[in-house]
Structures are given as structure tokens and as C-alpha cells.
Design a protein around this motif. Structure first.
Motif, PDB file in Angstrom:
ATOM      1  N   LEU A   1     -32.871 -33.463 -32.009  1.00  0.00           N
ATOM      2  CA  LEU A   1     -34.235 -33.918 -31.935  1.00  0.00           C
ATOM      3  C   LEU A   1     -35.229 -33.060 -32.293  1.00  0.00           C
TER       4      LEU A   1
ATOM      5  N   ALA B   1     -38.391 -32.939 -32.743  1.00  0.00           N
ATOM      6  CA  ALA B   1     -39.468 -32.623 -32.015  1.00  0.00           C
ATOM      7  C   ALA B   1     -39.291 -31.572 -30.927  1.00  0.00           C
ATOM      8  N   LEU B   2     -38.213 -31.647 -30.333  1.00  0.00           N
ATOM      9  CA  LEU B   2     -37.767 -30.758 -29.374  1.00  0.00           C
ATOM     10  C   LEU B   2     -37.369 -29.271 -29.595  1.00  0.00           C
ATOM     11  N   CYS B   3     -36.877 -29.204 -31.013  1.00  0.00           N
ATOM     12  CA  CYS B   3     -36.109 -27.754 -31.218  1.00  0.00           C
ATOM     13  C   CYS B   3     -37.552 -26.767 -31.215  1.00  0.00           C
ATOM     14  N   GLN B   4     -37.027 -25.763 -30.893  1.00  0.00           N
ATOM     15  CA  GLN B   4     -37.963 -24.514 -31.207  1.00  0.00           C
ATOM     16  C   GLN B   4     -37.443 -23.396 -31.881  1.00  0.00           C
TER      17      GLN B   4
ATOM     18  N   CYS C   1     -28.302 -25.394 -25.923  1.00  0.00           N
ATOM     19  CA  CYS C   1     -29.739 -25.600 -26.711  1.00  0.00           C
ATOM     20  C   CYS C   1     -30.493 -25.449 -25.416  1.00  0.00           C
TER      21      CYS C   1
ATOM     22  N   GLU D   1     -33.744 -26.087 -25.113  1.00  0.00           N
ATOM     23  CA  GLU D   1     -34.949 -27.002 -25.150  1.00  0.00           C
ATOM     24  C   GLU D   1     -34.035 -28.537 -25.096  1.00  0.00           C
ATOM     25  N   HIS D   2     -32.755 -28.788 -24.975  1.00  0.00           N
ATOM     26  CA  HIS D   2     -32.293 -29.867 -24.903  1.00  0.00           C
ATOM     27  C   HIS D   2     -32.477 -30.985 -26.144  1.00  0.00           C
ATOM     28  N   ALA D   3     -32.516 -30.198 -27.141  1.00  0.00           N
ATOM     29  CA  ALA D   3     -32.948 -30.790 -28.615  1.00  0.00           C
ATOM     30  C   ALA D   3     -31.766 -31.239 -29.432  1.00  0.00           C
TER      31      ALA D   3
END
Length: 90
Positions: free
Chosen positions: A19, A21-24, A67, A69-71
Motif C-alpha cells: 500500500l 501511500a502508507l509506506c515510509q 512493517c 506502517e502496516h503498508a
């Protein structure tokens, strides 16, 4: 019948899905994958690509659990893709 994901078990009907948009971009998924199925590469433009090689992925779920960020989600498969899956991180 529902599909269940069990951490550490081979789940050939699941494949990690990023996902974006959530990935840092902390690379935890890349470092923890025991099969080297996830690779993050740098582009000349400064962007990075998240690359999944489906043939190497066993569905163990370590990338999902690692993960912060739960990405990464586990996506049910109808048919395992043969080509690499690339997502550009911005």
C-alpha cells in the motif's frame, strides 16, 4: 470458507501487496524476507521501486508483520503472477 493468514506458515494463496501511500520506505520488509522475494531499488530520479518476485514468495507473512506502517497486506491469489510486481515509492 474464509482464507486465514497464519504468521510463519506457508500460505500459497496469499501474496504481499504494498500500500504505497502508507509506506515510509524503512526497508523492514526487504531485510526480514528469508526468501529475498522483496527488493527495494534506487532510481536516478531519487524515487525507489519496491519489487516483489512472486516465484520466491512463500507467503510466510514476515514482511506483513515487520512493517511498522502496516503498508503491506496479504492479497488472496487466484493465480500466482509470473512476472515481478513493481511499485514506485515517492
Amino acid at each position: 470458507m474464509s482464507s486465514k493468514f497464519i504468521l510463519g506458515a506457508v500460505a500459497p494463496t496469499l501474496l504481499p501487496e504494498l500500500l504505497a501511500a502508507l509506506c515510509q520506505d524503512d526497508r523492514a520488509c526487504e531485510f526480514i524476507c528469508p526468501e529475498l522475494a522483496i527488493e527495494i531499488t534506487d532510481r536516478a530520479s531519487g524515487e525507489r521501486d519496491w519489487i516483489l518476485t512472486p516465484g520466491r514468495c512463500t507467503g510466510c507473512g514476515l514482511c506483513i508483520a515487520a512493517c511498522p506502517e502496516h503498508a503491506i497486506a496479504g492479497r488472496p491469489l487466484v493465480r500466482r503472477p509470473r512476472k515481478q510486481i513493481t511499485v514506485t515509492l515517492k
